[in-house]
Design an enzyme around this catalytic site. Structure first.
Site, PDB file in Angstrom:
ATOM      1  N   HIS A  80       0.901  -1.280   0.002  1.00 43.44           N
ATOM      2  CA  HIS A  80       0.116  -0.090   0.011  1.00 43.44           C
ATOM      3  C   HIS A  80       0.706   1.263   0.057  1.00 43.44           C
ATOM      4  O   HIS A  80       1.932   1.345   0.640  1.00 43.44           O
ATOM      5  CB  HIS A  80      -0.972  -0.020   1.183  1.00 43.44           C
ATOM      6  CG  HIS A  80      -0.316   0.108   2.339  1.00 43.44           C
ATOM      7  ND1 HIS A  80      -0.104   1.018   3.252  1.00 43.44           N
ATOM      8  CD2 HIS A  80      -0.244  -1.074   3.425  1.00 43.44           C
ATOM      9  CE1 HIS A  80       0.336   1.038   4.255  1.00 43.44           C
ATOM     10  NE2 HIS A  80       0.447  -0.241   4.655  1.00 43.44           N
ATOM     11  N   ASP A  82      -0.112   4.255   1.010  1.00 45.82           N
ATOM     12  CA  ASP A  82      -0.516   5.572   2.105  1.00 45.82           C
ATOM     13  C   ASP A  82       0.457   5.260   3.251  1.00 45.82           C
ATOM     14  O   ASP A  82       0.690   4.001   3.672  1.00 45.82           O
ATOM     15  CB  ASP A  82      -1.924   5.497   2.206  1.00 45.82           C
ATOM     16  CG  ASP A  82      -2.377   4.400   2.890  1.00 45.82           C
ATOM     17  OD1 ASP A  82      -2.084   3.293   2.586  1.00 45.82           O
ATOM     18  OD2 ASP A  82      -3.208   4.636   4.086  1.00 45.82           O
ATOM     19  N   ASP A 143       5.931   1.361   6.618  1.00 46.21           N
ATOM     20  CA  ASP A 143       4.864   0.682   6.484  1.00 46.21           C
ATOM     21  C   ASP A 143       4.047   1.623   5.531  1.00 46.21           C
ATOM     22  O   ASP A 143       3.514   2.592   5.923  1.00 46.21           O
ATOM     23  CB  ASP A 143       4.200   0.772   7.689  1.00 46.21           C
ATOM     24  CG  ASP A 143       2.751   0.222   7.827  1.00 46.21           C
ATOM     25  OD1 ASP A 143       2.433  -0.395   6.963  1.00 46.21           O
ATOM     26  OD2 ASP A 143       1.980   0.328   9.007  1.00 46.21           O
ATOM     27  N   GLU A 177      -4.901   1.895   2.810  1.00 44.21           N
ATOM     28  CA  GLU A 177      -4.824   0.899   3.741  1.00 44.21           C
ATOM     29  C   GLU A 177      -4.992   1.164   5.184  1.00 44.21           C
ATOM     30  O   GLU A 177      -5.683   0.467   6.071  1.00 44.21           O
ATOM     31  CB  GLU A 177      -3.334  -0.107   3.517  1.00 44.21           C
ATOM     32  CG  GLU A 177      -3.510  -1.473   4.129  1.00 44.21           C
ATOM     33  CD  GLU A 177      -3.059  -1.398   5.557  1.00 44.21           C
ATOM     34  OE1 GLU A 177      -3.226  -2.384   6.114  1.00 44.21           O
ATOM     35  OE2 GLU A 177      -2.544  -0.499   5.974  1.00 44.21           O
ATOM     36  N   GLU A 178      -4.314   2.423   5.497  1.00 45.62           N
ATOM     37  CA  GLU A 178      -4.335   2.785   6.949  1.00 45.62           C
ATOM     38  C   GLU A 178      -5.450   3.263   7.433  1.00 45.62           C
ATOM     39  O   GLU A 178      -5.760   3.321   8.644  1.00 45.62           O
ATOM     40  CB  GLU A 178      -3.161   3.639   6.907  1.00 45.62           C
ATOM     41  CG  GLU A 178      -1.769   3.457   6.675  1.00 45.62           C
ATOM     42  CD  GLU A 178      -1.063   2.552   7.663  1.00 45.62           C
ATOM     43  OE1 GLU A 178      -1.740   1.868   8.754  1.00 45.62           O
ATOM     44  OE2 GLU A 178      -0.055   1.960   7.519  1.00 45.62           O
ATOM     45  N   ASP A 200       3.573  -6.622   3.759  1.00 46.65           N
ATOM     46  CA  ASP A 200       2.922  -5.466   4.697  1.00 46.65           C
ATOM     47  C   ASP A 200       3.409  -6.056   6.117  1.00 46.65           C
ATOM     48  O   ASP A 200       2.583  -5.305   7.057  1.00 46.65           O
ATOM     49  CB  ASP A 200       1.564  -5.116   4.206  1.00 46.65           C
ATOM     50  CG  ASP A 200       1.209  -3.789   5.187  1.00 46.65           C
ATOM     51  OD1 ASP A 200       2.074  -2.965   5.639  1.00 46.65           O
ATOM     52  OD2 ASP A 200      -0.175  -3.833   5.310  1.00 46.65           O
ATOM     53  N   HIS A 382       3.890   3.565  12.490  1.00 43.19           N
ATOM     54  CA  HIS A 382       2.880   4.622  12.681  1.00 43.19           C
ATOM     55  C   HIS A 382       3.425   5.773  13.821  1.00 43.19           C
ATOM     56  O   HIS A 382       2.293   6.581  14.214  1.00 43.19           O
ATOM     57  CB  HIS A 382       1.486   4.214  13.260  1.00 43.19           C
ATOM     58  CG  HIS A 382       0.996   3.095  12.514  1.00 43.19           C
ATOM     59  ND1 HIS A 382      -0.575   2.450  12.658  1.00 43.19           N
ATOM     60  CD2 HIS A 382       1.343   2.450  11.132  1.00 43.19           C
ATOM     61  CE1 HIS A 382      -0.696   1.793  11.504  1.00 43.19           C
ATOM     62  NE2 HIS A 382       0.389   1.745  10.881  1.00 43.19           N
TER      63      HIS A 382
END
Length: 409
Positions: A80, A82, A143, A177-178, A200, A382
């Site tokens: 992903h 994002d 990520d 995705e997030e 991921d 994150h």
């Protein structure tokens, strides 16, 4: 083989692609659209075919044609674009070469934010390796830009080394995705593979084919506000009603009290006033039966509280978000065996355990393409303490290439 991996990854993480949960567009941010267009150019440059961008779902899709004269299963690799809900502007990655496995790493110049083995004991695993960290002011974006870089590098390697035989490979780079909606519009027919892997996961060796099943409950609490001096037998405090609701859920079944296969109820938000308040819960469990029982528990509490009043004061909008992809993948474990075997061949001991979360593969698996998850290397995702090992990313490239090769044998 890896010469373009690090510069590629650094270029990706310096490109801001944070998703936006309040947006109504797909992708949720235009920065992801711009990044998708850049990835398309790069896919063309390395020699991929049938490159396309789907305006409806925000996915970049490309093909590496088969170079064998027999029919083999078509593989997909997905990552992903994002990044998560944390500052992602002006990412300034730092490179720590030959980390000694002990020292404290200063992220910012003042040393306010550090990576140290007391808070982050996983650092000890990376003695002698090259770490890429943040500067303490942003997340890193490994990520899942590590996943994108690994897939791109593996495809480039296979193209440059046609003696390595493989079937048709499809790659997909998707948005959002997030914020949990990236795979909602995924086009299974367009992707057209027999199975796929999301790149991921976290640390070296992770191979995951079980996720949580997930639901969200939006709760509205309707109070009755009168002067507190004359409130007896009249006032209904919506905030207190919310507290009562929360206290009726099992105290030991919260994220901070659970691990492994233990599910939970997680209060994400609670705000309002005496007249009206709102709560948001997410509900998680690996076991579908227990998952359904958890949702029923929420509805039972709603009914119990509403019995006290002459009208409905607790209103719930509850909806499922995704399901445990293990329910699909367990029907044919050959794709797990394939990934596990590839890891062992390149010197990695697979770590197979359930994800305490979900991936795009959760939804894609139920759409018709079984899609387990493989490590991408990111640690402390994150936030400002995120980092990744270059050597772990190189191993991920090895795994992708070896999966493709072994699938064609």
């Amino acid at each position: 083989m890896y010469e373009n991996l690090l510069p590629r990854f650094l270029r990706y993480v310096k490109t801001e692609t944070r998703s936006d949960a309040t947006s109504t567009t797909t992708p949720s941010t235009q920065t992801q659209v711009a990044f998708a267009k850049e990835l398309m150019k790069e896919l063309e440059e390395i020699g991929m075919k049938d490159i396309s961008y789907n305006d409806k779902n925000g996915y970049v899709i490309a093909t590496l044609p088969s170079n064998v004269d027999k029919e083999v299963r078509k593989i997909g690799f997905i990552a992903h674009m994002d990044t998560a809900d944390f500052n992602a502007e002006n990412v300034n990655p730092q490179i720590i070469e030959n980390y000694d496995g002990e020292s404290t790493i200063k992220l910012d110049k003042e040393g306010k934010y550090t990576l140290n083995t007391k808070d982050f004991p996983s650092l000890k695993k990376y003695k002698g390796e090259t770490l890429i960290t943040t500067d303490g002011s942003t997340l890193l974006g490994a990520d899942d830009k590590s996943g994108i870089a690994e897939i791109m590098t593996a495809m480039e390697y296979l193209i440059k080394n046609p003696e390595i035989k493989h079937g048709e490979i499809r790659v997909g780079f998707g948005p959002d995705e997030e914020i949990g909606i990236g795979a909602d519009k995924f086009d299974v027919k367009e992707f057209n593979t027999d199975f796929a892997y999301t790149m991921d996961g976290g640390p070296l060796g992770e191979l995951e084919f079980e996720t949580f099943s997930a639901a969200q409950a939006e709760i509205t609490l309707l109070g009755k506000n009168v002067h507190p001096g004359t409130a007896k037998n009249t006032m209904i405090n919506a905030l207190q009603l919310g507290i009562d609701f929360h206290n009726l859920l099992p105290e030991n079944e919260r994220p901070e009290n659970t691990e492994g296969r233990e599910g939970f109820y997680h209060l994400l938000a609670f705000d309002g006033n005496v007249e009206e308040a709102k709560m948001t819960y997410i509900i998680r469990d690996h076991d579908r039966k227990i998952f359904e029982e958890r949702k029923q528990k929420v509805l039972d509490i709603q009914a119990k509280l509403n019995e006290q009043f002459d009208q409905e004061r607790v209103v719930i909008d509850m909806f499922d978000q995704y399901y445990n992809m293990g329910e699909i993948i367990e029907k044919d474990m050959s794709i797990i065996d394939l990934a596990e075997g590839a890891m062992k061949e390149v010197g990695i001991e697979p770590i197979i355990e359930p994800v305490r979360g979900g991936t795009d593969g959760s939804k894609i698996s139920f759409m018709g393409i079984p899609t387990p998850n493989i490590f991408g290397g990111a640690e402390n995702m994150h936030g400002r303490f995120e980092y990744v090992s270059l050597q772990t990313m190189e191993k991920a490239v090895d795994v992708i290439a070896k999966i493709a090769e072994n699938n064609a044998k």
